[in-house]
Design a protein around this motif. Structure first.
Motif, PDB file in Angstrom:
ATOM      1  N   GLN A  36       0.898  -1.137   0.066  1.00 49.06           N
ATOM      2  CA  GLN A  36       0.045  -0.204   0.038  1.00 49.06           C
ATOM      3  C   GLN A  36       0.689   1.242   0.204  1.00 49.06           C
ATOM      4  OE1 GLN A  36      -0.457   2.334   2.653  1.00 49.06           O
ATOM      5  NE2 GLN A  36       0.951   1.427   3.695  1.00 49.06           N
ATOM      6  N   MET A  37       1.881   1.216   0.654  1.00 50.04           N
ATOM      7  CA  MET A  37       2.861   2.328   0.584  1.00 50.04           C
ATOM      8  C   MET A  37       3.603   2.741  -0.570  1.00 50.04           C
ATOM      9  SD  MET A  37       3.645   4.116   3.305  1.00 50.04           S
ATOM     10  CE  MET A  37       2.740   5.245   2.501  1.00 50.04           C
ATOM     11  N   ALA A  38       3.988   1.608  -1.396  1.00 50.70           N
ATOM     12  CA  ALA A  38       4.354   1.720  -2.725  1.00 50.70           C
ATOM     13  C   ALA A  38       3.472   2.407  -3.708  1.00 50.70           C
ATOM     14  CB  ALA A  38       5.064   0.434  -3.113  1.00 50.70           C
ATOM     15  N   ALA A  39       2.108   1.742  -3.531  1.00 50.51           N
ATOM     16  CA  ALA A  39       1.216   2.298  -4.576  1.00 50.51           C
ATOM     17  C   ALA A  39       0.933   3.824  -4.063  1.00 50.51           C
ATOM     18  CB  ALA A  39      -0.116   1.288  -4.240  1.00 50.51           C
ATOM     19  N   ASN A  40       0.656   4.081  -2.844  1.00 47.69           N
ATOM     20  CA  ASN A  40       0.513   5.437  -2.143  1.00 47.69           C
ATOM     21  C   ASN A  40       1.468   6.329  -2.705  1.00 47.69           C
ATOM     22  OD1 ASN A  40       0.621   7.628  -0.546  1.00 47.69           O
ATOM     23  ND2 ASN A  40      -0.656   6.646   0.789  1.00 47.69           N
ATOM     24  N   PHE A  41       2.824   6.215  -2.643  1.00 48.33           N
ATOM     25  CA  PHE A  41       3.797   6.898  -3.240  1.00 48.33           C
ATOM     26  C   PHE A  41       3.930   6.971  -4.671  1.00 48.33           C
ATOM     27  CE2 PHE A  41       6.460   6.748   1.183  1.00 48.33           C
ATOM     28  CZ  PHE A  41       5.470   7.633   1.664  1.00 48.33           C
ATOM     29  N   ALA A  42       3.463   5.986  -5.337  1.00 47.52           N
ATOM     30  CA  ALA A  42       3.371   6.104  -6.801  1.00 47.52           C
ATOM     31  C   ALA A  42       2.207   6.863  -7.354  1.00 47.52           C
ATOM     32  CB  ALA A  42       3.494   4.608  -7.462  1.00 47.52           C
ATOM     33  N   TRP A  43       1.325   7.009  -6.568  1.00 47.45           N
ATOM     34  CA  TRP A  43      -0.113   7.492  -7.202  1.00 47.45           C
ATOM     35  C   TRP A  43       0.216   9.078  -7.601  1.00 47.45           C
ATOM     36  CZ3 TRP A  43      -3.474  11.488  -6.374  1.00 47.45           C
ATOM     37  CH2 TRP A  43      -4.681  11.542  -7.099  1.00 47.45           C
TER      38      TRP A  43
ATOM     39  N   GLY B 143      -6.356   1.681  -7.012  1.00 51.58           N
ATOM     40  CA  GLY B 143      -7.071   0.377  -7.072  1.00 51.58           C
ATOM     41  C   GLY B 143      -6.088  -0.722  -6.149  1.00 51.58           C
ATOM     42  N   ILE B 144      -4.991  -0.715  -6.618  1.00 52.70           N
ATOM     43  CA  ILE B 144      -4.059  -1.598  -5.735  1.00 52.70           C
ATOM     44  C   ILE B 144      -3.865  -1.080  -4.359  1.00 52.70           C
ATOM     45  CG2 ILE B 144      -1.622  -2.204  -5.725  1.00 52.70           C
ATOM     46  CD1 ILE B 144      -1.645  -2.352  -8.718  1.00 52.70           C
ATOM     47  N   MET B 145      -3.931   0.392  -4.256  1.00 54.36           N
ATOM     48  CA  MET B 145      -3.666   0.863  -2.952  1.00 54.36           C
ATOM     49  C   MET B 145      -4.811   0.608  -1.881  1.00 54.36           C
ATOM     50  SD  MET B 145      -3.123   4.758  -1.623  1.00 54.36           S
ATOM     51  CE  MET B 145      -3.240   5.375  -3.293  1.00 54.36           C
ATOM     52  N   LEU B 146      -5.916   0.654  -2.443  1.00 58.88           N
ATOM     53  CA  LEU B 146      -7.262   0.445  -1.650  1.00 58.88           C
ATOM     54  C   LEU B 146      -7.367  -0.926  -1.512  1.00 58.88           C
ATOM     55  CD1 LEU B 146      -9.800   1.224  -0.660  1.00 58.88           C
ATOM     56  CD2 LEU B 146     -11.119   1.134  -2.935  1.00 58.88           C
TER      57      LEU B 146
ATOM     58  N   PHE C 124      -4.990  -5.437   4.306  1.00 54.00           N
ATOM     59  CA  PHE C 124      -4.363  -5.309   5.621  1.00 54.00           C
ATOM     60  C   PHE C 124      -5.191  -5.301   6.662  1.00 54.00           C
ATOM     61  CE2 PHE C 124      -2.680  -2.861   8.968  1.00 54.00           C
ATOM     62  CZ  PHE C 124      -1.443  -3.230   9.029  1.00 54.00           C
ATOM     63  N   ILE C 125      -6.350  -4.525   6.555  1.00 57.82           N
ATOM     64  CA  ILE C 125      -7.188  -4.372   7.661  1.00 57.82           C
ATOM     65  C   ILE C 125      -7.936  -5.963   7.917  1.00 57.82           C
ATOM     66  CG2 ILE C 125      -9.540  -3.764   8.287  1.00 57.82           C
ATOM     67  CD1 ILE C 125      -9.066  -0.988   6.744  1.00 57.82           C
ATOM     68  N   ALA C 126      -8.314  -6.591   6.966  1.00 59.98           N
ATOM     69  CA  ALA C 126      -8.688  -8.002   7.321  1.00 59.98           C
ATOM     70  C   ALA C 126      -7.850  -8.772   8.022  1.00 59.98           C
ATOM     71  CB  ALA C 126      -9.269  -8.353   5.665  1.00 59.98           C
ATOM     72  N   VAL C 127      -6.669  -8.814   7.477  1.00 67.00           N
ATOM     73  CA  VAL C 127      -5.487  -9.735   8.154  1.00 67.00           C
ATOM     74  C   VAL C 127      -5.097  -9.346   9.283  1.00 67.00           C
ATOM     75  CG1 VAL C 127      -2.889 -10.247   7.623  1.00 67.00           C
ATOM     76  CG2 VAL C 127      -4.375 -10.495   5.669  1.00 67.00           C
TER      77      VAL C 127
ATOM     78  N   PHE D 230      -6.118   1.846  10.156  1.00 62.93           N
ATOM     79  CA  PHE D 230      -6.261   2.020   8.753  1.00 62.93           C
ATOM     80  C   PHE D 230      -7.533   2.184   8.119  1.00 62.93           C
ATOM     81  CE2 PHE D 230      -2.505   0.232   6.097  1.00 62.93           C
ATOM     82  CZ  PHE D 230      -1.451   0.937   6.821  1.00 62.93           C
ATOM     83  N   VAL D 231      -8.591   2.182   9.050  1.00 58.63           N
ATOM     84  CA  VAL D 231     -10.014   2.511   8.724  1.00 58.63           C
ATOM     85  C   VAL D 231     -10.137   3.712   8.185  1.00 58.63           C
ATOM     86  CG1 VAL D 231     -12.418   2.459   9.419  1.00 58.63           C
ATOM     87  CG2 VAL D 231     -10.817   0.653   9.990  1.00 58.63           C
ATOM     88  N   PRO D 232      -9.752   4.810   8.686  1.00 57.69           N
ATOM     89  CA  PRO D 232      -9.839   6.151   8.032  1.00 57.69           C
ATOM     90  C   PRO D 232      -9.064   6.372   6.614  1.00 57.69           C
ATOM     91  CG  PRO D 232      -9.105   6.389  10.346  1.00 57.69           C
ATOM     92  CD  PRO D 232      -9.148   5.050  10.067  1.00 57.69           C
ATOM     93  N   TYR D 233      -7.881   5.584   6.596  1.00 58.98           N
ATOM     94  CA  TYR D 233      -7.136   5.549   5.409  1.00 58.98           C
ATOM     95  C   TYR D 233      -7.982   4.910   4.304  1.00 58.98           C
ATOM     96  CZ  TYR D 233      -2.801   4.509   2.764  1.00 58.98           C
ATOM     97  OH  TYR D 233      -1.808   4.504   1.542  1.00 58.98           O
ATOM     98  N   ALA D 234      -8.620   3.850   4.623  1.00 59.99           N
ATOM     99  CA  ALA D 234      -9.411   3.194   3.743  1.00 59.99           C
ATOM    100  C   ALA D 234     -10.665   4.025   3.188  1.00 59.99           C
ATOM    101  CB  ALA D 234      -9.927   1.916   4.255  1.00 59.99           C
ATOM    102  N   MET D 235     -11.228   4.728   4.022  1.00 60.43           N
ATOM    103  CA  MET D 235     -12.310   5.716   3.832  1.00 60.43           C
ATOM    104  C   MET D 235     -11.768   6.568   2.760  1.00 60.43           C
ATOM    105  SD  MET D 235     -14.122   5.505   7.526  1.00 60.43           S
ATOM    106  CE  MET D 235     -15.048   6.860   7.160  1.00 60.43           C
ATOM    107  N   TRP D 236     -10.634   7.366   3.216  1.00 61.55           N
ATOM    108  CA  TRP D 236     -10.215   8.469   2.259  1.00 61.55           C
ATOM    109  C   TRP D 236      -9.633   8.028   0.936  1.00 61.55           C
ATOM    110  CZ3 TRP D 236     -10.668  13.396   2.525  1.00 61.55           C
ATOM    111  CH2 TRP D 236     -10.031  14.120   1.699  1.00 61.55           C
ATOM    112  N   VAL D 237      -9.409   6.726   0.945  1.00 64.12           N
ATOM    113  CA  VAL D 237      -8.748   6.189  -0.314  1.00 64.12           C
ATOM    114  C   VAL D 237      -9.925   5.722  -1.182  1.00 64.12           C
ATOM    115  CG1 VAL D 237      -7.313   4.377  -1.559  1.00 64.12           C
ATOM    116  CG2 VAL D 237      -6.235   5.803   0.336  1.00 64.12           C
TER     117      VAL D 237
END
Length: 158
Positions: free
Chosen positions: A88-95, A113-116, A122-125, A137-144
């Motif tokens: 998620q960090m790699a996708a975040n920094f690439a976007w 899409g990959i980031m989300l 991550f949340i599920a695991v 990570f829930v607010p992060y998921a909501m924002w993404v």
């Protein structure tokens, strides 16, 4: 029989790791944000009706990057879904460089899409293993989720 307990790092190590991760994540996010300023190109795009005001992005991402950094430190210290955190960090920094820097919202769409998906996985695991990290990570998921919808809307409207 092997020791299966999680490592028990010192208080100084825990604090140092958290500070290092938060500084690194917030710093990289700030650098990417200042290197990929939306500018006139972004202002000229047709955007969905639910687009947040521009002033909101900086404060929201700062808070989210602090949470992401804290969670990254927890994964580095205690294990867990480090691979999903890194993805998620790699996708975040690439976007941002793709969307704003290259001005390619269509190419940025699979990245967000990959980031989300990585955030949700991550949340599920981590939900049973490290509920605090999952909840952070829930607010992060909501924002993404909003960012993904914005990206889709921009692609469709332009």
């Amino acid at each position: 029989m092997a020791d299966t307990q999680a490592p028990n790092p010192s208080r100084a190590m825990v604090i140092g790791m958290h500070v290092a991760f938060v500084v690194a994540v917030v710093g990289m996010g700030a650098w990417l944000g200042s290197s990929n300023i939306p500018g006139e190109w972004y202002q000229s795009l047709n955007k969905p009706w639910f687009t947040p005001p521009n002033w909101m992005f900086g404060p929201v991402w700062t808070v989210l990057y602090i949470l992401i950094g804290v969670v990254g430190a927890r994964k580095a210290l205690y294990g867990g879904a480090q691979g999903l955190w890194l993805l998620q960090m790699a996708a975040n920094f690439a976007w941002s460089p793709v969307f704003f820097g290259m001005q390619q919202p269509t190419w940025a769409l699979p990245i967000v899409g990959i980031m989300l998906l990585a955030i949700l996985a991550f949340i599920a695991v981590e939900w049973r293993r490290d509920r605090i990290s999952a909840l952070m990570f829930v607010p992060y998921a909501m924002w993404v989720t909003v960012a993904t919808a914005l990206n889709i809307g921009i692609v469709v409207l332009n």
